[in-house]
Design a protein around this motif. Structure first.
Motif, mmCIF file in Angstrom:
data_model
loop_
_atom_site.group_PDB
_atom_site.id
_atom_site.type_symbol
_atom_site.label_atom_id
_atom_site.label_comp_id
_atom_site.label_asym_id
_atom_site.label_seq_id
_atom_site.Cartn_x
_atom_site.Cartn_y
_atom_site.Cartn_z
ATOM 1 N N ALA A 46 0.886 -1.253 0.147
ATOM 2 C CA ALA A 46 -0.099 -0.032 0.013
ATOM 3 C C ALA A 46 0.812 0.950 -0.147
ATOM 4 O O ALA A 46 0.692 2.322 -0.651
ATOM 5 N N ASP A 47 2.055 1.238 0.729
ATOM 6 C CA ASP A 47 2.717 2.332 0.833
ATOM 7 C C ASP A 47 3.503 2.624 -0.515
ATOM 8 O O ASP A 47 3.730 3.851 -0.910
ATOM 9 N N ALA A 48 3.647 1.639 -1.529
ATOM 10 C CA ALA A 48 4.172 1.916 -2.673
ATOM 11 C C ALA A 48 3.116 2.376 -3.738
ATOM 12 O O ALA A 48 3.634 3.237 -4.490
ATOM 13 N N LEU B 146 -0.759 19.388 -4.800
ATOM 14 C CA LEU B 146 -0.645 18.510 -3.374
ATOM 15 C C LEU B 146 -0.607 19.396 -2.148
ATOM 16 O O LEU B 146 0.092 20.362 -2.275
ATOM 17 N N ALA B 147 -1.362 18.979 -1.071
ATOM 18 C CA ALA B 147 -1.570 19.623 0.134
ATOM 19 C C ALA B 147 -0.364 19.520 1.081
ATOM 20 O O ALA B 147 0.355 20.460 1.356
ATOM 21 N N LEU B 148 0.146 18.371 0.898
ATOM 22 C CA LEU B 148 1.304 18.002 1.920
ATOM 23 C C LEU B 148 2.779 18.077 1.014
ATOM 24 O O LEU B 148 2.609 17.929 -0.274
ATOM 25 N N ALA B 149 3.679 18.294 1.778
ATOM 26 C CA ALA B 149 5.041 18.227 1.068
ATOM 27 C C ALA B 149 5.844 17.465 0.867
ATOM 28 O O ALA B 149 6.557 17.486 -0.214
ATOM 29 N N SER B 150 5.320 15.991 1.158
ATOM 30 C CA SER B 150 6.194 14.704 0.816
ATOM 31 C C SER B 150 5.386 13.704 0.857
ATOM 32 O O SER B 150 4.186 13.334 1.521
ATOM 33 N N TYR C 220 1.938 11.463 3.277
ATOM 34 C CA TYR C 220 0.542 10.817 2.753
ATOM 35 C C TYR C 220 1.039 9.263 3.268
ATOM 36 O O TYR C 220 -0.172 8.788 3.587
ATOM 37 N N VAL C 221 2.125 8.761 3.237
ATOM 38 C CA VAL C 221 2.027 7.299 3.770
ATOM 39 C C VAL C 221 1.776 7.277 5.081
ATOM 40 O O VAL C 221 0.862 6.282 5.361
ATOM 41 N N GLU C 222 2.235 8.082 5.927
ATOM 42 C CA GLU C 222 2.205 8.019 7.332
ATOM 43 C C GLU C 222 0.452 8.105 7.706
ATOM 44 O O GLU C 222 0.225 7.683 8.556
ATOM 45 N N ARG C 223 -0.120 8.993 6.776
ATOM 46 C CA ARG C 223 -1.586 9.208 7.094
ATOM 47 C C ARG C 223 -2.534 8.185 6.352
ATOM 48 O O ARG C 223 -3.700 7.784 7.049
ATOM 49 N N ILE C 224 -2.112 7.667 5.181
ATOM 50 C CA ILE C 224 -3.103 6.465 4.728
ATOM 51 C C ILE C 224 -2.667 5.359 5.070
ATOM 52 O O ILE C 224 -3.846 4.325 5.399
ATOM 53 N N VAL C 225 -1.304 4.849 4.924
ATOM 54 C CA VAL C 225 -1.187 3.403 5.289
ATOM 55 C C VAL C 225 -1.304 2.788 6.764
ATOM 56 O O VAL C 225 -1.394 2.031 6.800
ATOM 57 N N PHE D 245 3.622 6.260 -5.524
ATOM 58 C CA PHE D 245 3.552 5.976 -7.033
ATOM 59 C C PHE D 245 2.479 7.377 -7.180
ATOM 60 O O PHE D 245 2.577 8.366 -8.167
ATOM 61 N N LEU D 246 1.490 7.260 -6.477
ATOM 62 C CA LEU D 246 0.180 8.337 -6.690
ATOM 63 C C LEU D 246 0.825 9.728 -6.622
ATOM 64 O O LEU D 246 0.642 10.839 -7.147
#
Length: 319
Positions: free
Chosen positions: A125-127, A185-189, A193-198, A131-132
């Motif tokens: 999922a983090d991959a 994109l709202a976030l810088a890196s 996004y990985v931290e918030r989604i995965v 990619f997105l």
């Protein structure tokens, strides 16, 4: 001539003078009103021409930017280079690429030609999130039109998506892809996004954590002092893109890049975009004046973001 005849003659002469003066005044007033009407019409025509030139200049600048972001003019080169770019982004994100197959789009206009690929890949999922992030952080004229994620194991997903990219007519570049970044994109890196989604399983219904128990010997639980994550503010993507004459007043056009339709505003209208709230004070030929929810009066110029408005004195709201 006796006194009576003299007085009668003077009265007649006075009537003639008054009639002549009234006739002259009416002629002058009619000429003045006509001149004012012609001048007002000329000023309105001049403002409309200025607006049209401003809008045309904005469109020309936008077209130049789109041509910079476009795929190269050579369609065969564009297809090959963009497919290679997709594969590289998938591999850099640590996804296993199954296939990247060209698709027919049927989209062709006088302004652009669309090319499309169907992508199939597997990975964690983090991959997928990385990619997105790389896809949407790229400033190329492309988009994902559909995406399906299917769990294949406890730690792996199969991703199937369809992407489209544009070749804009008039682009001079015959090869090479645009390398600039997008600010959508709202976030810088990608890590954020990985931290918030995965950290949570997107395929399982969300269950809030149980309330924390108060510490032993204290009546109240310890308050969480962690600041909340910054909210996405759509006002950062809202621009004043045009002012047009509608009847006897101006109408402002505000384009929000995250919305499908633009806002059309007159004086007195409420405006709410993301965290930006207020009321339109007036619409002028080249700017929009808004009184914000906090009571500030700000002026937004043509092509500027709502959040870049300049604060005016409070007396400007009534001028």
């Amino acid at each position: 001539m006796n006194d009576r005849e003299k007085k009668l003659g003077a009265a007649v002469a006075l009537l003639v003078i008054l009639w002549g003066g009234n006739w002259t005044w009416q002629k002058y007033a009619a000429w003045r009103d006509s001149a004012v009407t012609r001048r007002t019409a000329a000023e309105s025509d001049s403002q409309n021409v200025f607006l049209q030139r401003t809008q045309a200049r904005i469109k020309v600048d936008k077209l130049r930017e789109w041509r910079k972001q476009s795929l190269p003019a050579d369609l065969a080169v564009a297809k090959s280079e963009y497919r290679g770019w997709l594969i590289k982004q998938l591999q850099d994100a640590r996804l296993d690429v199954d296939d990247v197959v060209p698709q027919r789009t049927g989209q062709r206009s006088n302004a652009y030609q669309a090319i499309s690929y169907q992508v199939t890949a597997d990975g964690r999922a983090d991959a997928v999130v990385r990619f997105l992030d790389s896809f949407y952080r790229s400033g190329q004229l492309h988009k994902i039109t559909s995406m399906t994620l299917t769990p294949v194991s406890s730690r792996s997903l199969q991703m199937m998506l369809t992407v489209e990219a544009l070749v804009v007519d008039g682009v001079a570049r015959q090869s090479g892809l645009y390398e600039g970044e997008s600010d959508r994109l709202a976030l810088a890196s990608a890590d954020e996004y990985v931290e918030r989604i995965v950290e949570r399983n997107p395929f399982v219904a969300y269950e809030p954590p149980p309330p924390a128990r108060p510490p032993v010997g204290k009546d109240e639980p310890k308050r969480d002092t962690t600041p909340p994550p910054p909210r996405f503010n759509e006002a950062e993507f809202a621009f004043l893109t045009g002012v047009v004459s509608v009847g006897d007043r101006y109408q402002a056009w505000v384009t929000v890049r995250t919305w499908p339709d633009r806002l059309r505003l007159h004086a007195g209208d409420d405006i709410e975009v993301g965290q930006f709230k207020g009321k339109v004070v007036r619409v002028e030929a080249k700017q929009l004046v808004v009184e914000t929810e906090e009571g500030d009066v700000i002026e937004i110029g043509m092509g500027e973001k709502l959040t870049d408005g300049r604060q005016l004195p409070s007396t400007a709201a009534g001028s």
